[in-house]
Write a protein that holds these residues in place. Structure first.
Motif, PDB file in Angstrom:
ATOM      1  N   VAL A 627       0.829  -1.200   0.000  1.00 19.20           N
ATOM      2  CA  VAL A 627       0.000   0.000   0.000  1.00 19.20           C
ATOM      3  C   VAL A 627       0.868   1.256   0.000  1.00 19.20           C
ATOM      4  N   SER A 628       0.373   2.264  -0.676  1.00 24.19           N
ATOM      5  CA  SER A 628       1.062   3.552  -0.689  1.00 24.19           C
ATOM      6  C   SER A 628       0.651   4.323   0.560  1.00 24.19           C
ATOM      7  N   GLU A 629       1.314   5.453   0.768  1.00 25.52           N
ATOM      8  CA  GLU A 629       0.972   6.271   1.930  1.00 25.52           C
ATOM      9  C   GLU A 629      -0.483   6.732   1.835  1.00 25.52           C
ATOM     10  N   ARG A 630      -0.897   7.097   0.623  1.00 22.76           N
ATOM     11  CA  ARG A 630      -2.280   7.559   0.454  1.00 22.76           C
ATOM     12  C   ARG A 630      -3.263   6.449   0.819  1.00 22.76           C
ATOM     13  N   GLU A 631      -2.968   5.244   0.360  1.00 25.10           N
ATOM     14  CA  GLU A 631      -3.880   4.135   0.647  1.00 25.10           C
ATOM     15  C   GLU A 631      -3.919   3.811   2.142  1.00 25.10           C
ATOM     16  N   ALA A 632      -2.731   3.827   2.768  1.00 23.62           N
ATOM     17  CA  ALA A 632      -2.687   3.549   4.210  1.00 23.62           C
ATOM     18  C   ALA A 632      -3.459   4.626   4.969  1.00 23.62           C
ATOM     19  N   THR A 633      -3.333   5.861   4.532  1.00 22.54           N
ATOM     20  CA  THR A 633      -4.062   6.957   5.187  1.00 22.54           C
ATOM     21  C   THR A 633      -5.570   6.755   5.020  1.00 22.54           C
ATOM     22  N   GLU A 634      -5.974   6.364   3.801  1.00 19.09           N
ATOM     23  CA  GLU A 634      -7.402   6.103   3.576  1.00 19.09           C
ATOM     24  C   GLU A 634      -7.920   5.005   4.496  1.00 19.09           C
ATOM     25  N   MET A 635      -7.067   4.025   4.761  1.00 12.20           N
ATOM     26  CA  MET A 635      -7.489   2.936   5.651  1.00 12.20           C
ATOM     27  C   MET A 635      -7.746   3.466   7.050  1.00 12.20           C
ATOM     28  N   VAL A 636      -6.787   4.257   7.548  1.00 10.76           N
ATOM     29  CA  VAL A 636      -6.895   4.752   8.917  1.00 10.76           C
ATOM     30  C   VAL A 636      -8.070   5.719   9.053  1.00 10.76           C
ATOM     31  N   GLU A 637      -8.247   6.576   8.047  1.00 11.23           N
ATOM     32  CA  GLU A 637      -9.332   7.559   8.118  1.00 11.23           C
ATOM     33  C   GLU A 637     -10.666   6.949   7.711  1.00 11.23           C
ATOM     34  N   GLY A 638     -10.613   5.731   7.157  1.00  7.00           N
ATOM     35  CA  GLY A 638     -11.833   5.156   6.574  1.00  7.00           C
ATOM     36  C   GLY A 638     -12.674   4.320   7.513  1.00  7.00           C
ATOM     37  N   ILE A 639     -12.138   3.910   8.662  1.00  5.12           N
ATOM     38  CA  ILE A 639     -12.966   3.077   9.542  1.00  5.12           C
ATOM     39  C   ILE A 639     -14.061   3.943  10.182  1.00  5.12           C
ATOM     40  N   ARG A 640     -15.137   3.280  10.572  1.00  2.69           N
ATOM     41  CA  ARG A 640     -16.261   4.023  11.148  1.00  2.69           C
ATOM     42  C   ARG A 640     -15.839   4.765  12.417  1.00  2.69           C
ATOM     43  N   SER A 641     -14.940   4.138  13.190  1.00  4.14           N
ATOM     44  CA  SER A 641     -14.546   4.759  14.451  1.00  4.14           C
ATOM     45  C   SER A 641     -13.397   5.749  14.302  1.00  4.14           C
ATOM     46  N   ALA A 642     -13.094   6.164  13.073  1.00  7.29           N
ATOM     47  CA  ALA A 642     -11.985   7.100  12.874  1.00  7.29           C
ATOM     48  C   ALA A 642     -12.091   8.333  13.775  1.00  7.29           C
ATOM     49  N   PRO A 643     -13.308   8.856  14.014  1.00 10.81           N
ATOM     50  CA  PRO A 643     -13.406  10.037  14.889  1.00 10.81           C
ATOM     51  C   PRO A 643     -12.783   9.792  16.269  1.00 10.81           C
ATOM     52  N   LEU A 644     -12.846   8.544  16.722  1.00 11.97           N
ATOM     53  CA  LEU A 644     -12.245   8.183  18.003  1.00 11.97           C
ATOM     54  C   LEU A 644     -10.743   8.444  17.968  1.00 11.97           C
ATOM     55  N   LEU A 645     -10.115   8.097  16.851  1.00 11.52           N
ATOM     56  CA  LEU A 645      -8.667   8.300  16.708  1.00 11.52           C
ATOM     57  C   LEU A 645      -8.332   9.774  16.567  1.00 11.52           C
ATOM     58  N   ARG A 646      -9.295  10.532  16.038  1.00  9.96           N
ATOM     59  CA  ARG A 646      -9.045  11.968  15.875  1.00  9.96           C
ATOM     60  C   ARG A 646      -9.241  12.704  17.195  1.00  9.96           C
ATOM     61  N   GLY A 647      -9.663  11.974  18.237  1.00 12.91           N
ATOM     62  CA  GLY A 647      -9.801  12.603  19.550  1.00 12.91           C
ATOM     63  C   GLY A 647     -11.211  13.047  19.817  1.00 12.91           C
ATOM     64  N   ALA A 648     -12.027  12.162  20.415  1.00  9.80           N
ATOM     65  CA  ALA A 648     -13.410  12.523  20.694  1.00  9.80           C
ATOM     66  C   ALA A 648     -13.591  12.695  22.198  1.00  9.80           C
ATOM     67  N   ARG A 649     -14.524  13.550  22.591  1.00  9.78           N
ATOM     68  CA  ARG A 649     -14.922  13.722  23.991  1.00  9.78           C
ATOM     69  C   ARG A 649     -13.742  13.925  24.939  1.00  9.78           C
ATOM     70  N   GLY A 650     -12.928  14.869  24.622  1.00  9.54           N
ATOM     71  CA  GLY A 650     -11.857  15.230  25.534  1.00  9.54           C
ATOM     72  C   GLY A 650     -10.647  14.310  25.482  1.00  9.54           C
ATOM     73  N   ARG A 651     -10.719  13.239  24.686  1.00 12.90           N
ATOM     74  CA  ARG A 651      -9.539  12.381  24.572  1.00 12.90           C
ATOM     75  C   ARG A 651      -8.549  13.029  23.624  1.00 12.90           C
ATOM     76  N   GLU A 652      -7.300  12.749  23.878  1.00 11.02           N
ATOM     77  CA  GLU A 652      -6.289  13.280  22.970  1.00 11.02           C
ATOM     78  C   GLU A 652      -6.302  12.494  21.673  1.00 11.02           C
ATOM     79  N   ALA A 653      -6.026  13.167  20.570  1.00 12.19           N
ATOM     80  CA  ALA A 653      -5.999  12.478  19.276  1.00 12.19           C
ATOM     81  C   ALA A 653      -4.830  11.494  19.237  1.00 12.19           C
ATOM     82  N   ALA A 654      -5.038  10.373  18.558  1.00  5.17           N
ATOM     83  CA  ALA A 654      -3.951   9.405  18.398  1.00  5.17           C
ATOM     84  C   ALA A 654      -3.003   9.888  17.297  1.00  5.17           C
ATOM     85  N   ASP A 655      -1.788   9.412  17.358  1.00  4.81           N
ATOM     86  CA  ASP A 655      -0.791   9.779  16.358  1.00  4.81           C
ATOM     87  C   ASP A 655      -1.067   8.971  15.081  1.00  4.81           C
TER      88      ASP A 655
END
Ligand code: ADP
Ligand code: MG
Length: 722
Positions: A627-655
């Motif tokens: 996978v290319s970087e773009r494809e890997a990024t699409e995978m990470v941003e593409g799951i339904r729970s991606a907002p959780l990784l972006r930092g929801a409800r006062g949690r810090e965003a994941a790297d």
């Protein structure tokens, strides 16, 4: 001769065609082929059959080799019985006929005798470098030369769609229907058993063919997923590829023991592979032809904003709903458009999108509204809907839609609703390249396909990044396991991840309580202890993981873990207990990285929310590696729970960048080592400041590992230096 289809020009645009097994016996396939060829084909048809001197007024020859000037025969169509079909193909090869269509059935589809006959056929084709279609094929057609080398009941209408199908029956059915709908084709091929030429060859040929505007396929499987992705990607740059994939292939013979194995089934592989290839995968035959029509008839929209013009409220609402379910959005008109509409529409009309010109709208009012909408720079496409009324003439309306579409150059789909009375109007629209639908949702989905294809054609493919890794060390780790006779590895193989630059916590495998304590003392604070055994795949299921063990408890914990393992399986092979640095799981999110090998597409990588609930959540994204970087990024941003990784409800965003990099590195690992059959990193703890892989599990194929050894004959780069 048609140069356009390049390597396959002799197949679709031959000048002379030999029919091996031609006959005049009523109801036979051999007769149907000759008759179909005699109908429209511009070139010469040469029957071959030792039982006739003449057939249908044509000279008939006893063998291919006996045809005068046989070098100029470009295509051989083989319809003889299966027992002599391979010989007939060999004769074609011998005589210099480069393209062969084997209609004859009774090969791989019929059991072991047929399968060995098919292998023989492939060998002959390879020996003579034949472009061979089939066996068990309905044949091929190409409208520019009038070629119909099939035993179907009719020839296709001329057009710019090229169509391949793994089912011959589906071709005859589809052509019958398409002819009624006025849909035309350039080339048509029934792939049959794909002994030589398969979907990849045709996608490649049609991708380079200026006369093919759209490539359509009905496939039950893809022979070589990687090659297909490459070919389709290249074709899809300027020729849309639309496929129906039916049937499910058997998952590989290997036992599936990983999460990834159960989450990434074979259909996921197709879903991922076809999406990465830029293929528009459709669910049913209707969409296949809906998309084909609009893609071949209409320009691509520049944006996603659609205008709806209607004389009926209800269908307008249905259309609006369908827009909501698509990539499209409802355009907001400019002030100028609004002013124009309010001036020209009756007071009761709705001048906001959808424009409802109301029930008494005549063609002129429709045209004014459509003209204003398409002229608006905020509008990229339009749907025109009309229910039949006493004041509207569908023929005139169709002519007006065609005219306005051509004038503005923006894509339009029509929904002139009704039965009989729409027939001639549909013809007018079709000539203007505008599809008409009864159902507004189909019109919207077709416009959506244009948007989707625009995205595909604009996609810039990047090569997967190659990281600096310690491949030798990875090989050693795999090799040691294989020497031990283990093909299932667990945390003892953590070094594999480290060698490929995926961060792991400090960890030691201790064989005695003493060693465990010494290891724990080297680590600050509490530790995690895990049983290490190839016989125990899911450690926590048997209480084999202790999180947060203080140094004072390490020796007891060691004994306890070993006892638990023994209780679970008395003869379990126990490699020891891993003493691992404690990772702050609460500050991060447990995710999973995985890999599973698909028989057609090769390594599939997976990303999702991890931990013990992976199977329950089924929130994952899959891609074919590498996978290319773009494809890997699409995978990470593409799951339904991606907002959780972006930092929801006062949690810090994941790297997330660190996750993306780990996915790319994992993709490199599994691409470098075909011996890794499946692999899970679960969890990969994704915190605000990077990631930590705390667990790994994989299956290796010992035989493949030997094959991975660098080729001793190939000098490495240093030796090549002068
Ligand atoms: P298994 O999946 O075989 O049960 P894991 O090694 O994944 O075993 O451990 C199970 C769970 O224990 C993980 O999902 C994680 O929540 C926790 N865990 C494992 N290792 C660590 C660690 N080093 N630090 C913190 N928590 C851990
Ligand atoms: Mg785990």
């Amino acid at each position: 001769m048609d140069e356009n289809t390049g390597a396959l020009s002799g197949l679709f645009a031959p000048e002379r065609v030999a029919v091996v097994g031609a006959t005049d016996s009523e109801g036979s396939v051999g007769r149907a082929i000759v008759e179909n060829l005699r109908a429209d084909f511009a070139g010469e048809t040469v029957p071959v059959n030792p039982n006739y001197d003449e057939l249908f007024g044509l000279d008939c020859y006893p063998a291919v080799g006996a045809i005068p000037d046989v070098e100029s025969v470009d295509l051989g169509v083989v319809v003889v019985p299966p027992g002599i079909a391979v010989e007939a193909v060999r004769e074609c090869g011998e005589a210099g006929v480069r393209n062969v269509v084997v209609i004859t059935a009774g090969f791989g589809e019929t059991g072991s005798e047929g399968a060995s006959r098919e292998r023989e056929l492939t060998e002959v084709a390879e020996a003579y470098e034949l472009n061979l279609v089939g066996p068990n094929s309905l044949g091929v057609m190409s409208t520019p030369t009038g070629l119909n080398a099939t035993f179907g009941p009719e020839n296709a209408l001329a057009g710019s769609i090229s169509f391949m199908s793994q089912s011959g029956a589906f071709i005859t059915a589809a052509l019958d229907w398409a002819t009624d709908e006025g849909i035309g084709f350039k080339d048509v091929v029934s792939l049959g058993n794909k002994a030589v030429l398969d979907e990849t060859d045709f996608v490649r040929a049609w991708g380079d063919d200026p006369e093919t505007d759209v490539i359509l396929g009905y496939l039950e499987g893809v022979e070589d997923g990687g090659a297909f992705i490459d070919a389709a990607r290249e074709a899809a740059d300027d020729t849309p590829v639309v496929l129906v994939k039916s049937g499910r292939t058997e998952a590989g013979a290997q036992a599936v023991s990983s999460h990834t194995g159960t989450l990434a089934g074979s259909d996921e592989a197709y879903e991922a592979g076809l999406e990465q290839a830029g293929v528009l995968r459709v669910e049913n035959v209707q969409e296949l032809f809906d998309f084909a029509q609009i893609l071949s008839g209409q320009p691509l929209p520049e944006g996603d904003d659609v205008a709806i013009v209607t004389n009926a409220g209800g269908p307008g609402v249905m259309t609006t709903d369908a827009v909501g379910d698509s990539r499209l959005s409802l355009a907001s008109f400019s002030e100028e458009t609004m002013a124009g509409l309010s001036e020209s529409m009756p007071e009761e009309a709705n001048i906001y999108n959808p424009i409802d010109a109301i029930g008494d709208a005549d063609v002129e009012r429709f045209e004014t509204a459509l003209d204003l909408a398409l002229g608006d720079e905020n509008v990229d496409a339009a749907v025109v809907l009309s229910a039949p009324t006493a004041v509207i003439d569908f023929d005139d309306l169709a002519a007006s839609i065609v005219d306005r579409q051509a004038h503005h150059g923006k894509p339009v789909a029509a929904v002139l609703m009704g039965g009989e009375r729409t027939e001639s109007a549909k013809g007018t629209l079709r000539e203007g390249g505008i599809p008409n639908y009864f159902d507004p949702a189909r019109a919207v989905r077709s416009l959506d396909a244009l948007v989707r294809y625009r995205e595909v054609s604009e996609r810039a493919y990047e090569d997967p990044e190659t990281f600096d890794v310690d491949r030798e060390r990875a090989r050693e780790i795999l090799g040691r396991a294989v020497e031990r006779g283990d093909n299932r590895l667990g945390v003892e193989a953590m070094g594999l991840l480290d060698a490929y630059g995926i961060p792991t916590p400090e960890g030691t495998i201790a064989e005695t309580p003493d060693e465990a304590l010494a290891a724990a003392e080297r680590v600050d604070g509490d530790v995690v202890m895990k049983i290490v055994s190839p016989d125990i795949l899911h450690k926590s299921d048997i209480g084999g993981v202790k999180v947060g063990v203080a140094d004072g408890d390490v020796e007891d914990a060691f004994e306890d873990l070993v006892t638990r393992a023994r209780n679970y399986q008395p003869d379990a092979e126990i490699l020891g207990v891993q003493v691992q640095e404690l990772v702050d799981v609460d500050a991060g999110t447990e995710t999973i990285l995985g890999m599973n090998r698909d028989p057609q597409f090769g390594p599939l990588v997976l990303f999702g929310l991890g931990g013990i609930f992976v199977e329950v959540l089924e929130d994952t994204e899959t891609r074919v590696a590498p996978v290319s970087e773009r494809e890997a990024t699409e995978m990470v941003e593409g799951i339904r729970s991606a907002p959780l990784l972006r930092g929801a409800r006062g949690r810090e965003a994941a790297d997330r960048e660190a996750i993306v990099e780990s996915l790319q590195r994992l993709s490199q690992l599994v691409t470098d080592f075909p011996a890794i059959l499946e692999l899970d990193v679960n969890p990969l703890v994704a915190g605000p400041e990077g990631v930590q892989a705390v667990d790994v599990r994989l299956t290796v194929d010992a035989d493949e590992l030997d094959a991975d050894e660098p080729d001793a004959d190939e000098p490495d780069a240093e030796e090549l230096e002068p």
